[in-house]
Design a protein around this motif. Structure first.
Motif, mmCIF file in Angstrom:
data_model
loop_
_atom_site.group_PDB
_atom_site.id
_atom_site.type_symbol
_atom_site.label_atom_id
_atom_site.label_comp_id
_atom_site.label_asym_id
_atom_site.label_seq_id
_atom_site.Cartn_x
_atom_site.Cartn_y
_atom_site.Cartn_z
ATOM 1 N N ALA A 285 -63.142 66.816 -31.959
ATOM 2 C CA ALA A 285 -64.577 67.453 -31.075
ATOM 3 C C ALA A 285 -64.696 66.368 -30.084
ATOM 4 N N ASP A 286 -64.475 65.113 -29.756
ATOM 5 C CA ASP A 286 -64.611 64.304 -28.858
ATOM 6 C C ASP A 286 -63.625 63.416 -28.911
ATOM 7 N N ASP A 287 -62.699 64.430 -27.431
ATOM 8 C CA ASP A 287 -61.182 63.088 -27.306
ATOM 9 C C ASP A 287 -61.366 63.604 -25.698
ATOM 10 N N GLY A 288 -63.063 62.782 -25.402
ATOM 11 C CA GLY A 288 -62.249 62.628 -23.759
ATOM 12 C C GLY A 288 -61.118 61.484 -23.931
ATOM 13 N N LEU A 289 -61.574 60.213 -24.830
ATOM 14 C CA LEU A 289 -60.789 59.202 -24.600
ATOM 15 C C LEU A 289 -59.059 59.906 -24.923
ATOM 16 N N LEU A 290 -58.902 60.328 -25.080
ATOM 17 C CA LEU A 290 -57.162 61.047 -25.213
ATOM 18 C C LEU A 290 -57.526 61.878 -24.088
ATOM 19 N N LYS A 291 -58.494 61.847 -23.677
ATOM 20 C CA LYS A 291 -58.152 62.738 -22.052
ATOM 21 C C LYS A 291 -58.099 61.689 -20.410
ATOM 22 N N GLU A 292 -58.897 60.656 -20.767
ATOM 23 C CA GLU A 292 -58.423 60.062 -20.063
ATOM 24 C C GLU A 292 -56.884 59.172 -20.195
ATOM 25 N N ILE A 293 -56.733 59.206 -21.759
ATOM 26 C CA ILE A 293 -55.361 58.182 -21.388
ATOM 27 C C ILE A 293 -54.000 59.248 -20.708
ATOM 28 N N THR A 294 -54.563 60.429 -20.613
ATOM 29 C CA THR A 294 -53.428 61.326 -20.125
ATOM 30 C C THR A 294 -53.301 61.264 -19.191
ATOM 31 N N ALA A 295 -54.661 61.188 -17.893
ATOM 32 C CA ALA A 295 -54.401 61.585 -16.902
ATOM 33 C C ALA A 295 -53.731 60.062 -16.443
ATOM 34 N N GLN A 296 -53.642 59.181 -17.124
ATOM 35 C CA GLN A 296 -52.830 58.231 -16.259
ATOM 36 C C GLN A 296 -51.392 58.009 -16.497
ATOM 37 N N GLY A 297 -51.421 59.071 -17.021
ATOM 38 C CA GLY A 297 -49.620 59.334 -17.248
ATOM 39 C C GLY A 297 -49.076 59.127 -18.189
ATOM 40 N N VAL A 298 -49.921 59.361 -19.011
ATOM 41 C CA VAL A 298 -49.335 58.681 -20.322
ATOM 42 C C VAL A 298 -49.150 59.860 -21.717
ATOM 43 N N SER A 299 -47.765 60.079 -21.714
ATOM 44 C CA SER A 299 -47.315 61.059 -22.722
ATOM 45 C C SER A 299 -47.651 60.945 -24.100
ATOM 46 N N ILE A 300 -48.366 61.963 -24.412
ATOM 47 C CA ILE A 300 -48.649 61.389 -25.776
ATOM 48 C C ILE A 300 -47.777 62.647 -26.898
ATOM 49 N N THR A 301 -47.391 61.599 -27.989
ATOM 50 C CA THR A 301 -47.026 62.804 -28.884
ATOM 51 C C THR A 301 -47.777 62.192 -30.394
ATOM 52 N N ALA A 302 -48.376 63.735 -30.954
ATOM 53 C CA ALA A 302 -48.845 63.400 -31.837
ATOM 54 C C ALA A 302 -48.376 64.016 -33.299
ATOM 55 N N LEU A 303 -48.517 63.288 -34.119
ATOM 56 C CA LEU A 303 -47.120 63.533 -35.677
ATOM 57 C C LEU A 303 -48.059 64.496 -36.199
ATOM 58 N N SER A 304 -47.002 65.426 -36.459
ATOM 59 C CA SER A 304 -47.738 65.910 -38.102
ATOM 60 C C SER A 304 -47.652 65.984 -39.039
ATOM 61 N N GLU A 305 -48.044 66.982 -39.980
ATOM 62 C CA GLU A 305 -48.374 65.864 -41.787
ATOM 63 C C GLU A 305 -46.624 65.444 -41.852
ATOM 64 N N ALA A 306 -46.254 66.387 -41.574
ATOM 65 C CA ALA A 306 -44.760 66.857 -41.880
ATOM 66 C C ALA A 306 -44.071 65.601 -41.288
ATOM 67 N N GLU A 307 -44.246 65.476 -40.064
ATOM 68 C CA GLU A 307 -43.323 64.201 -39.993
ATOM 69 C C GLU A 307 -43.528 62.751 -39.632
ATOM 70 N N LYS A 308 -45.649 62.320 -40.298
ATOM 71 C CA LYS A 308 -45.788 61.645 -40.527
ATOM 72 C C LYS A 308 -45.281 61.569 -42.122
ATOM 73 N N ALA A 309 -45.128 61.767 -43.141
ATOM 74 C CA ALA A 309 -44.023 62.277 -44.277
ATOM 75 C C ALA A 309 -42.505 61.391 -43.547
ATOM 76 N N ALA A 310 -42.195 61.757 -43.020
ATOM 77 C CA ALA A 310 -40.749 60.873 -42.785
ATOM 78 C C ALA A 310 -40.610 59.567 -42.269
ATOM 79 N N PHE A 311 -41.697 59.189 -41.978
ATOM 80 C CA PHE A 311 -42.021 57.587 -41.726
ATOM 81 C C PHE A 311 -43.068 57.222 -42.774
ATOM 82 N N ARG A 312 -43.934 57.241 -43.794
ATOM 83 C CA ARG A 312 -44.354 57.098 -45.239
ATOM 84 C C ARG A 312 -43.164 57.249 -45.736
ATOM 85 N N ASP A 313 -42.082 58.437 -46.111
ATOM 86 C CA ASP A 313 -40.851 58.276 -46.851
ATOM 87 C C ASP A 313 -40.138 55.914 -46.476
#
Length: 342
Positions: A285-313
């Motif tokens: 609902a408030d992603d202002g900081l994420l937008k600022e980070i993207t504007a700095q040329g940063v590539s953001i990878t947001a893991l899905s719950e399934a992808e997090k499960a692999a790290f959890r395992d």
């Protein structure tokens, strides 16, 4: 001055009166040292400054706190903060559970990989029985804990490539804080974890001596890590980093009852404001900081719950090992509170 106060107190007692808070302030220090790892404009430092401001206001100037950021009272070694606090080298702190965990093993709870799914889960601990249990434990170690603050959920950045699977971690040299649990977690993921203070981390990132780091988004942006080559950011929220507003016990007992209440109230207010600031701009609902980070040329990878499960395992053995060291009953209580609080 002490003799004068004793005479005044005796005279008041003879008259059936009690010494006023102003009179008791005669034995107070001219300045109390407040330690933090990060200063302004980080939420952590703002929270410390706000606490000092509110304390001065609520005690009408009887208690004056001066903040020393950057672990400057500890020669930059943030892992020594809790010991220095217990010994009275510093008077109070807004400290990280991670930095204090080598001395208080139960605080490793918050660093168990993927224990905490979200802010609701974190609140279920800090605002519930688990948080009180940890405060009761700290109260037996020469300190008085007053309020929970927050540095934030820690995300992963690096200068090499996007990270979406544990295999992507292989061989990456990642700066981590001085906690054995973090070494175990990143080693289990195939990375090459390197412990160093935050003061040493930034130049190491700049020169490429290390490939990446993990920190809350507010730290990532405020410390201008995109300018240090950190152009790949993975949102995985694998651990949270609560802060604790705390006072050395001997210092606490030197204050009047009224001033103790004022310091506690100030800590609760400052902590509430600090938590809100730490969470600003990082939700759907408030992603202002994420937008600022993207504007700095940063590539953001947001893991899905399934992808997090692999790290959890991949880190499950670390979770199980450290659950025993932390205390299986405490971990179980935390897991149940999180499940109930979601």
């Amino acid at each position: 001055m002490r003799k004068l106060f004793a005479l005044v107190a005796a005279a008041l007692a003879f008259a059936g009166l009690s010494p006023s808070p102003d009179a008791s302030a005669a034995d107070y220090k001219a300045e109390y040292k407040l330690s933090t790892v990060l200063g302004k404009p980080f939420p952590w430092g703002i929270g410390g400054e706000r606490w000092a401001e509110l304390v001065k206001e609520k005690t009408e100037g009887r208690i004056v706190m001066k903040m020393y950021p950057g672990s400057s009272l500890l020669n930059g070694d943030q892992t020594k903060e809790f010991t220095a606090l217990r010994q009275g080298v510093i008077d109070m702190a807004v400290g990280s559970t991670i930095n204090w965990s080598p001395q208080v093993k139960e605080l490793n709870l918050f660093s168990l990989p993927f224990l905490l799914p979200d802010h609701a889960g974190l609140d279920a601990l800090t605002k519930g029985g688990v948080g009180q249990r940890l405060f009761d434990l700290l109260a037996t170690k020469d300190v008085v804990p007053l309020a929970w603050g927050e540095n934030g959920f820690r995300e992963l950045s690096n200068s090499r490539h996007a990270i979406r699977t544990p295999a992507d971690m292989k061989g990456l040299k990642i700066r981590v804080v001085g906690s054995p649990l973090f070494l175990d977690t990143f080693s289990a993921l195939g990375a090459n974890p390197t412990q160093m203070s935050w003061a040493d981390a930034q130049p190491s990132l700049s020169t490429g001596a290390v490939d990446g780091q993990e920190n809350p988004l507010s730290v990532f942006m405020t410390a201008k890590l995109p300018t240090l080559g950190q152009k790949q950011l993975t949102l995985w929220g694998y651990v949270a980093d609560p802060l604790i507003f705390v006072v050395n016990k001997e210092v606490w007992e030197s204050w009047s009852k009224e001033d103790r209440a004022a310091v506690r109230a100030a800590a609760l207010q400052a902590a509430g404001e600090e938590v809100a600031l730490a969470r600003k701009g990082i939700t759907a609902a408030d992603d202002g900081l994420l937008k600022e980070i993207t504007a700095q040329g940063v590539s953001i990878t947001a893991l899905s719950e399934a992808e997090k499960a692999a790290f959890r395992d991949a880190t499950r053995a670390v979770y199980d090992k450290w659950s025993k060291q932390i205390g299986a009953d405490l971990v179980k209580e935390a897991e149940m509170a999180i499940a109930a609080g979601r």
